[in-house]
Design an enzyme around this catalytic site. Structure first.
Site, PDB file in Angstrom:
ATOM      1  N   GLU A 220       0.879  -1.175   0.000  1.00  0.00           N
ATOM      2  CA  GLU A 220       0.000   0.000   0.000  1.00  0.00           C
ATOM      3  C   GLU A 220       0.915   1.223   0.000  1.00  0.00           C
ATOM      4  O   GLU A 220       1.503   1.574   1.016  1.00  0.00           O
ATOM      5  CB  GLU A 220      -0.908  -0.003   1.237  1.00  0.00           C
ATOM      6  CG  GLU A 220      -1.807  -1.220   1.342  1.00  0.00           C
ATOM      7  CD  GLU A 220      -2.851  -1.304   0.246  1.00  0.00           C
ATOM      8  OE1 GLU A 220      -3.022  -0.316  -0.508  1.00  0.00           O
ATOM      9  OE2 GLU A 220      -3.504  -2.354   0.122  1.00  0.00           O
ATOM     10  N   CYS A 254      -2.274   8.996   2.677  1.00  0.00           N
ATOM     11  CA  CYS A 254      -1.919   8.407   1.381  1.00  0.00           C
ATOM     12  C   CYS A 254      -3.010   8.611   0.342  1.00  0.00           C
ATOM     13  O   CYS A 254      -2.721   8.699  -0.852  1.00  0.00           O
ATOM     14  CB  CYS A 254      -1.600   6.924   1.541  1.00  0.00           C
ATOM     15  SG  CYS A 254      -2.979   5.928   2.145  1.00  0.00           S
TER      16      CYS A 254
END
Length: 477
Positions: A220, A254
C-alpha cells in the site's frame, strides 16, 4: 495527557527466536479454530476500547493528532472493523461451492486456509490504524502475526508493544520495534504473507527481500491522487470536501487529493470558494503537525522550489513543525510539486479545458494513482473519467470515501501498490483459497471417465472426446 514513552527497539538477535515461536504456534494449530479466532477478535476490540485514551495521547505525542481526528480516523475504525469481522466471520469463512464440469458427479468447493505467520509493517501517518488494521485480518484468517510499527511514531509503537501481549495470545502475536535493521532481519525469514504500508522505495526493498522466499506481498504505497472539478460540479461543496481531504492530518494521508484539476471556466469560482473555506476553517492549526523535521524540510523545499504562484498560505513554523494550508496555481508541467507525492498541506491547482484533456494530464503526472476523485453532477462525465483512467479506487463527489465504506476493497494499482484489504477482503488476503474437488468412486462414474486410460480404440476415444466433451461456438456465441 500520558507522558512520552521511551522507545526501546527489539534486540536484533531476538528476532529469529520471535519468528520461530510464532511458527511453532501456527504449526501446532493454535490459531486455526474459529472459536479461538473469535475470542482473539473480542480481546482485540477490548484492547482498543480499554486503552483508547492512551492511544489518543500517543497519537498526539507522535503527530499532534487532535482528539476527534484520532478517535474517528483511527480508533473507531479499528473497533468497527474488528466488530464487523467478528459478526461476519462464519459467513466469510464458509466454503464456496462452484459448478463442476461434465461428466457429472464432481463436487467442487473453495476453502479459505490460513497462510501461516504473517507480517504487518505499519506506517507513521496513521500509526495506530495502519499498523493494527491488518492484524484483524490475520486473526480472522487463522494466522499467527508479527507486527512492526513505524519507529517514526515511537509512542504508538511502544503502546502496541505493551498492549498486544496483554490482550492477545503472546505465543501467536508479537511486536518487533526498531528501524530498517529490524525490518531487514525480519525479512531474512520466510512468511505466509507480508503487508507493507509506506513509500515506493522501501516497498521495492520489501519485495526484493520477499522474493528470496517466494513470500506473497501486499504493498500500500500511495501516489499522486488527483481531484477533478467539472463545470457541472457543486463548486462550493467540491472546495469544502477537497480542502478537508487535503488538509486533514496536515496532508499526511496516502489517499489525500495530491492536486486538483479544475475546468477552466469555473476556476475563478473554485479558487474563491477555496479561499473562503481555508479562511473560515483551516487558518488556525486544526490538525496535527508534520511528523518530524526531515519531512518538514522536504515539504518546505518543494514549496520553495515551485515555479507556481502561492495563492493561499505558504507560511511555516519549524519549531512547531507546522506548514499552513497552501494553494499553488499557475504551475508549469515540470514543476517539482507535480513530480512527486507531496504528502503535506500543499494543493497545486491546474486548469483543464475538457475531460479528455484532464484524463491525459492525469496520465502524464502519474498513470496509476491510489485514487481519483471526480466532482460532477453529470453521471456521463464521471463514467467517462472512470473508463479513461486507471487508479486503485475512485470517488464521485467526495474524497477518501473508499476507506469508509466497509464492503469494498481498498488498495493501489501499479506504482500506488497492489493487493486489497478491508473487511472480508482482509480475510481473503490472509487466506489461501484452496480448491477441493471430490470425485465419485462408483462404477457408473468410473465407466464415464474410463476413456482417459490407455488402451482400446484411441481413435474412437479421440472422436468421442472431440464430439461430446469439447466446447464449441454455436451461432457465433
Amino acid at each position: 495527557m500520558t507522558s512520552p514513552i521511551e522507545f526501546v527497539p527489539t534486540p536484533l538477535q531476538d528476532i529469529p527466536m520471535i519468528v520461530e515461536e510464532l511458527r511453532s504456534s501456527f504449526i501446532a494449530g493454535k490459531t486455526r479454530p474459529i472459536a479461538w479466532r473469535k475470542a482473539q477478535l473480542k480481546r482485540f476490540w477490548h484492547m482498543i476500547d480499554d486503552h483508547e485514551a492512551e492511544l489518543r495521547d500517543a497519537l498526539f505525542l507522535d503527530i499532534g493528532k487532535p482528539k476527534f481526528e484520532a478517535q474517528t480516523a483511527e480508533i473507531t475504525a479499528l473497533k468497527n472493523e474488528s466488530m464487523m469481522t467478528l459478526t461476519s466471520l462464519d459467513d466469510w469463512l464458509e466454503p464456496v461451492k462452484v459448478p463442476a464440469p461434465t461428466p457429472g458427479g464432481y463436487q467442487a468447493k473453495i476453502c479459505k486456509q490460513p497462510k501461516g505467520v504473517c507480517v504487518s509493517i505499519g506506517a507513521w501517518n496513521y500509526p495506530v490504524l495502519l499498523t493494527l488494521l491488518p492484524l484483524v485480518g490475520m486473526i480472522a484468517g487463522g494466522n499467527a502475526g508479527l507486527i512492526k510499527p513505524s519507529e517514526l511514531a515511537p509512542n504508538c509503537a511502544m503502546k502496541a508493544a505493551e498492549l498486544i501481549p496483554q490482550y492477545l495470545d503472546p505465543t501467536c502475536f508479537k511486536v518487533v520495534n526498531g528501524g530498517k535493521e529490524a525490518v531487514q532481519e525480519m525479512l531474512e525469514h520466510p512468511f505466509g504473507h507480508i503487508m507493507y504500508t509506506g513509500g515506493g522505495v522501501v516497498g521495492s526493498i520489501v519485495m526484493r527481500a520477499a522474493a528470496k522466499h517466494l513470500t506473497p506481498v501486499t504493498l500500500e504505497l500511495g501516489g499522486k491522487s488527483p481531484a477533478i472539478v467539472s463545470d457541472k460540479a457543486n463548486i462550493e461543496l467540491a472546495a469544502k470536501r477537497i480542502a478537508w481531504g487535503k488538509f486533514v492530518n496536515s496532508g499526511q494521508t496516502c489517499v489525500a487529493p495530491d492536486y486538483a484539476l479544475v475546468q477552466e471556466d469555473v476556476m475563478p469560482e473554485f479558487l474563491n470558494e477555496m479561499k473562503k473555506v481555508i479562511h473560515t476553517t483551516y487558518e488556525k492549526q486544526t490538525s496535527g503537525h508534520i511528523i518530524n523535521n526531515n519531512h518538514w524540510k522536504r515539504i518546505n523545499s518543494l514549496l520553495s522550489s515551485t515555479k507556481g504562484k502561492i495563492l493561499i498560505g505558504g507560511t511555516s513554523d519549524e519549531p512547531a513543525l507546522y506548514i499552513s494550508p497552501t494553494v499553488v496555481t499557475s504551475l508549469p508541467p515540470s514543476d517539482p510539486l507535480l513530480e512527486t507525492e507531496i504528502f503535506g498541506p500543499i494543493l497545486p491547482i491546474l486548469p483543464y479545458s475538457n475531460l479528455p484533456h484532464a484524463c491525459q494530464t492525469i496520465s502524464q503526472i502519474s498513470d496509476s494513482p491510489l485514487a481519483i476523485y471526480i466532482m460532477t453532477e453529470d453521471v456521463n462525465e464521471s463514467e467517462f473519467v472512470i473508463q479513461n483512467t486507471q487508479s486503485g479506487g475512485a470517488n464521485i463527489n467526495d474524497v477518501m470515501a473508499q476507506v469508509v465504506v466497509p464492503n469494498v476493497p481498498f488498495g493501489g494499482f501499479g506504482k500506488s501498490g497492489f493487493g486489497e484489504y478491508g473487511g472480508k477482503y482482509s480475510v481473503d488476503l490472509f487466506s489461501h483459497h484452496r480448491s477441493v474437488v471430490t470425485v465419485p468412486t462408483t462404477k457408473e462414474f468410473e465407466a464415464m471417465v474410463s476413456l482417459r486410460y490407455p488402451g482400446g480404440d484411441m481413435e474412437e476415444k479421440f472422436r468421442f472426446w472431440k464430439g461430446h466433451l469439447e466446447a464449441k461456438l454455436v451461432n457465433g456465441v
